[in-house]
Design a protein around this motif. Sequence first.
Motif, PDB file in Angstrom:
ATOM      1  N   ARG A  51     -53.742  47.038   7.781  1.00 55.00           N
ATOM      2  CA  ARG A  51     -52.305  47.239   7.597  1.00 55.00           C
ATOM      3  C   ARG A  51     -51.594  47.157   8.945  1.00 55.00           C
ATOM      4  N   LYS A  52     -52.168  47.815   9.955  1.00 58.44           N
ATOM      5  CA  LYS A  52     -51.556  47.788  11.281  1.00 58.44           C
ATOM      6  C   LYS A  52     -51.626  46.386  11.886  1.00 58.44           C
ATOM      7  N   LEU A  53     -52.735  45.690  11.670  1.00 59.98           N
ATOM      8  CA  LEU A  53     -52.842  44.324  12.173  1.00 59.98           C
ATOM      9  C   LEU A  53     -51.819  43.427  11.480  1.00 59.98           C
ATOM     10  N   SER A  54     -51.649  43.614  10.191  1.00 60.31           N
ATOM     11  CA  SER A  54     -50.670  42.823   9.436  1.00 60.31           C
ATOM     12  C   SER A  54     -49.261  43.028   9.973  1.00 60.31           C
ATOM     13  N   GLN A  85     -51.202  35.292   4.100  1.00 59.04           N
ATOM     14  CA  GLN A  85     -51.967  35.378   5.342  1.00 59.04           C
ATOM     15  C   GLN A  85     -52.827  36.637   5.393  1.00 59.04           C
ATOM     16  N   ILE A  86     -52.350  37.723   4.805  1.00 59.38           N
ATOM     17  CA  ILE A  86     -53.083  38.990   4.863  1.00 59.38           C
ATOM     18  C   ILE A  86     -54.490  38.817   4.306  1.00 59.38           C
ATOM     19  N   GLU A  87     -54.599  38.219   3.140  1.00 59.25           N
ATOM     20  CA  GLU A  87     -55.912  38.036   2.519  1.00 59.25           C
ATOM     21  C   GLU A  87     -56.798  37.120   3.358  1.00 59.25           C
ATOM     22  N   ILE A  98     -61.362  36.441   7.179  1.00 59.19           N
ATOM     23  CA  ILE A  98     -61.843  35.935   8.468  1.00 59.19           C
ATOM     24  C   ILE A  98     -62.348  37.101   9.316  1.00 59.19           C
ATOM     25  N   HIS A  99     -61.585  38.170   9.336  1.00 59.83           N
ATOM     26  CA  HIS A  99     -61.972  39.315  10.160  1.00 59.83           C
ATOM     27  C   HIS A  99     -63.257  39.965   9.648  1.00 59.83           C
ATOM     28  N   HIS A 122     -56.562  30.487  14.138  1.00 60.65           N
ATOM     29  CA  HIS A 122     -55.562  29.487  14.548  1.00 60.65           C
ATOM     30  C   HIS A 122     -55.123  28.643  13.351  1.00 60.65           C
ATOM     31  N   TYR A 123     -56.034  28.408  12.447  1.00 64.18           N
ATOM     32  CA  TYR A 123     -55.725  27.635  11.244  1.00 64.18           C
ATOM     33  C   TYR A 123     -54.764  28.399  10.321  1.00 64.18           C
ATOM     34  N   VAL A 124     -54.900  29.731  10.264  1.00 65.21           N
ATOM     35  CA  VAL A 124     -54.127  30.558   9.332  1.00 65.21           C
ATOM     36  C   VAL A 124     -52.804  31.039   9.926  1.00 65.21           C
ATOM     37  N   LEU A 125     -52.781  31.309  11.221  1.00 60.24           N
ATOM     38  CA  LEU A 125     -51.616  31.913  11.864  1.00 60.24           C
ATOM     39  C   LEU A 125     -50.693  30.871  12.473  1.00 60.24           C
TER      40      LEU A 125
END
Length: 115
Positions: free
Chosen positions: A33-36, A45-47, A52-53, A87-90
């Motif tokens: 949540r904090k990273l989001s 992107q959250i999912e 990935i994480h 990098h692909y997602v963000l």
Amino acid sequence: MIAMLSMTMTFAENENTESVNSVETYDMSVNMRKLSVALDLTSDQIEAVENIHNTFNAEMHLVAVADSSDRQKMLNKAVDRDIKWMHYVLNEKQYRTYLTLLNTTLNNRGLKVMK
């Protein structure tokens, strides 16, 4: 004075080596949540970032329990894969923020990524 400085440096070096050899050092768990919020992620992107994480965290666990001779190579691969997927997602702004957070975390734990 020189003897005391040498002892201090030896102690610090041993402490850093012990830290890098600790399994907890490689635990990359984060509050999603904090990273989001920090990255200003969209719901899609959250999912993706969470998946990935989770993969990155699993790979870092394997690094932690690996033979010390393999550890650096495995660390480099895990970090390279993580930043490639992120990098692909963000978008660029999110990616730069993520790199800053990741680099800070790795540096604080005494983990050096070799390029």
